[in-house]
Design a protein around this motif. Structure first.
Motif, PDB file in Angstrom:
ATOM      1  N   ARG A  93       0.909  -1.577  -0.129  1.00 48.21           N
ATOM      2  CA  ARG A  93       0.169  -0.531   0.065  1.00 48.21           C
ATOM      3  C   ARG A  93       0.820   1.481  -0.319  1.00 48.21           C
ATOM      4  NH1 ARG A  93      -4.563  -1.253   4.877  1.00 48.21           N
ATOM      5  NH2 ARG A  93      -5.728  -2.879   4.029  1.00 48.21           N
ATOM      6  N   THR A 127      -3.560   2.362  -5.414  1.00 45.61           N
ATOM      7  CA  THR A 127      -3.578   1.029  -5.103  1.00 45.61           C
ATOM      8  C   THR A 127      -3.118   0.084  -5.931  1.00 45.61           C
ATOM      9  OG1 THR A 127      -5.728   1.266  -4.452  1.00 45.61           O
ATOM     10  CG2 THR A 127      -5.472  -1.423  -4.756  1.00 45.61           C
ATOM     11  N   TYR A 149      -2.623  -4.087  -7.232  1.00 40.40           N
ATOM     12  CA  TYR A 149      -3.478  -4.602  -7.209  1.00 40.40           C
ATOM     13  C   TYR A 149      -3.154  -6.419  -8.432  1.00 40.40           C
ATOM     14  CZ  TYR A 149      -6.264  -2.685 -11.359  1.00 40.40           C
ATOM     15  OH  TYR A 149      -5.801  -1.907 -12.414  1.00 40.40           O
ATOM     16  N   ASP A 202      -1.354  -1.056 -10.799  1.00 41.31           N
ATOM     17  CA  ASP A 202      -2.014  -0.305 -10.000  1.00 41.31           C
ATOM     18  C   ASP A 202      -2.717   0.451 -10.884  1.00 41.31           C
ATOM     19  OD1 ASP A 202      -0.059   1.678 -11.507  1.00 41.31           O
ATOM     20  OD2 ASP A 202       1.740   0.377 -10.941  1.00 41.31           O
TER      21      ASP A 202
END
Length: 550
Positions: A391, A396, A398, A405
């Motif tokens: 984080r 974010t 992912y 991101d």
């Protein structure tokens, strides 16, 4: 510091313990409370139908439950009336008002059914006069024919026949007893639990109306009559008569409250002013049971908070505790499923174990994994063979391998995707009407049109909402300017001035022609023919756009 405990593979503990192991506070994660509403379950009067909560010990979550009494929802109303001698005037009034009240109720429900029952008190001494002449007619001293005292008589089962209900009310007669308190709560319990006899409908809103002018006996009062058997909370009607009145104690408030809730019955009290405070006290003692509020066709919201104090003893995270929330008097409920998040997923690293947190590429060499395969794209950690992405304040990260991101797209004016799109896998996905790498270009060409409707004056293309001219000579917002191709007489003044200063002399004509651009020609005003010399006093300079006479 992280390597000291990450290598062990056990990452869950108290925040204080994790910090002591070397984990920075900014890296400590607290699993969030999850609230999920099942959209597939629906209710008519109580919603939502099902909610699932996932909680950690010490955490709590609040949910909102909406309750609405529908206008045409079926309603069952049972009149439970005290027919002791002191109720004579009230009974006469009920005969007049009862029908009017039922008619008024029909304004709120087109599916209304009514029932009727009566009570006095336990038919044993010292509650009644047990003299043989008084048992069958307690009012014999007054030469009035009364009903025998009774704990509870069920008179009329639920019916939609208003004529029958009216006939039953008008037939009622008073009875008599010795003491002041009556057996109202005893009768209420029988009217509540005798579902079949009374005729309560499963789908209806159930209302139980108690009418009396005196307080009611409570549990243990029956000891005066030598009755010590506690009430069992069951139905004891035979031929519509309560058969355990003389052998079983009055119910406690707790037992009555439990049965009202269990059978979804909403209790109402119609009492004289002098007894109002007594019934108000027991109502406040059990506010979840006794209430006089009925809201029709209005939605009311309840905020319910549920917390998890500790983990289950068996530590079974798959175990689900179900809580049923049912408003009193309704036959619908909300199911709240509570899952505890108590255990951490643990796995122990193995030097020989091959990681599955690296994305396979053509260059991946599984025999030399450390050199050519980076776990979780270098933007996360591999926990139990799954990537836990990092984080950060930018956005974010992912994806299965943390390879995506939502912040690495182009910016426009320091705004991601110009504020006109979202960043997906490193590319801006623009909103309708916008395009370009950073969503900075309008799709429309309206900003490139002149008032005459020409796109870029016909000399260019509309690119990203602005005109791009076809050649370097044209410029301007709409390619409307061309300083180098302008052909006014002013731009050729040196040529004209040369001829005029020599009086249009033929001898100097050749000299002046050297100062004129090759595109300039001379026209004879008289003959209209072109020539290499000028013989008249008027000189016409023919420009590309229009002739101008000097």
């Amino acid at each position: 510091a992280q390597g000291l405990w990450w290598s062990v593979g056990e990452r869950c503990d108290l925040a204080v313990t994790l910090a002591r192991r070397g984990c920075g506070l900014e890296f400590i994660e607290h699993p969030e409370v999850m609230v999920e509403v099942n959209p597939m379950t629906s209710r008519t009067q109580v919603s939502p139908g099902e909610i699932t909560l996932t909680l950690r010990p010490g955490a709590e979550a609040s949910v909102v439950v909406a309750v609405q009494q529908l206008e045409r929802y079926p309603v069952d109303l049972y009149y439970l009336v005290d027919v002791s001698a002191s109720m004579q005037d009230n009974l006469d009034q009920l005969k007049k008002v009862g029908v009017a009240l039922s008619t008024r109720m029909r304004e709120h429900s087109s599916d209304l059914r009514l029932g009727f029952g009566s009570f006095v008190d336990k038919n044993v001494s010292p509650y009644i006069n047990v003299h043989p002449s008084k048992i069958n007619n307690p009012c014999s001293d007054y030469e009035v024919k009364c009903l025998p005292a009774h704990g509870f008589h069920h008179v009329l089962s639920m019916t939609s026949n208003m004529s029958e209900f009216t006939r039953i009310i008008k037939r009622q007669r008073i009875s008599g007893n010795m003491d002041t308190p009556e057996g109202g709560l005893d009768a209420m319990l029988q009217a509540t639990v005798c579902q079949v006899g009374v005729g309560w409908r499963g789908e209806a809103k159930r209302l139980l109306l108690l009418m009396t002018d005196q307080p009611s006996h409570l549990a243990l009062d029956s000891r005066l009559a030598g009755i010590v058997t506690p009430h069992d909370g069951l139905c004891h009607l035979e031929n519509s008569v309560y058969m355990k009145s003389s052998t079983m104690d009055h119910p406690s408030l707790g037992l009555l409250a439990e049965k009202l809730l269990e059978n979804h019955i909403y209790s109402l009290f119609a009492v004289e002013h002098l007894q109002y405070q007594w019934y108000e006290v027991i109502s406040n003692t059990h506010t979840h049971t006794y209430t006089t509020l009925t809201i029709i066709n209005m939605q009311v919201y309840f905020n319910i908070t549920i917390g998890l104090l500790s983990c289950p003893d068996d530590d079974d995270e798959d175990d689900v505790v179900q809580v049923f929330v049912r408003p009193v008097g309704y036959n619908e409920s909300v199911v709240i499923k509570v899952r505890s998040r108590c255990r951490c997923r643990r796995c122990h690293d193995d030097a020989t174990h091959q990681s599955s947190c690296g994305e396979d590429t053509p260059d991946t060499d599984h025999n030399n994994q450390g050199a050519s395969e980076v776990d979780c794209s270098g933007r996360g950690v591999c926990v139990c063979e799954r990537c836990v992405c990092e984080r950060n304040s930018l956005g974010t990260v992912y994806g299965t391998y943390c390879q995506m991101d939502d912040y690495s797209c182009p910016y426009q004016r320091e705004i991601l995707c110009g504020g006109r799109g979202v960043c997906v896998s490193g590319e801006c996905v623009c909103e309708e009407g916008w395009t370009g790498e950073s969503c900075g270009c309008p799709v429309s060409t309206a900003t490139c049109l002149l008032n005459n409707g020409l796109l870029c004056s016909g000399r260019g293309r509309c690119v990203c909402g602005r005109c791009v001219c076809d050649d370097h000579q044209h410029s301007g917002e709409f390619c409307e300017r061309c300083p180098t191709c302008h052909s006014s007489c002013q731009s050729h003044w040196r040529c004209i001035d040369c001829h005029l200063s020599h009086g249009l002399s033929q001898r100097k004509m050749g000299h002046c022609n050297h100062t004129c651009p090759p595109l300039v020609v001379y026209v004879n005003d008289v003959t209209g023919t072109m020539g290499s010399g000028v013989t008249h006093e008027s000189l016409t300079h023919k420009c590309h756009d229009s002739p101008k006479k000097i």
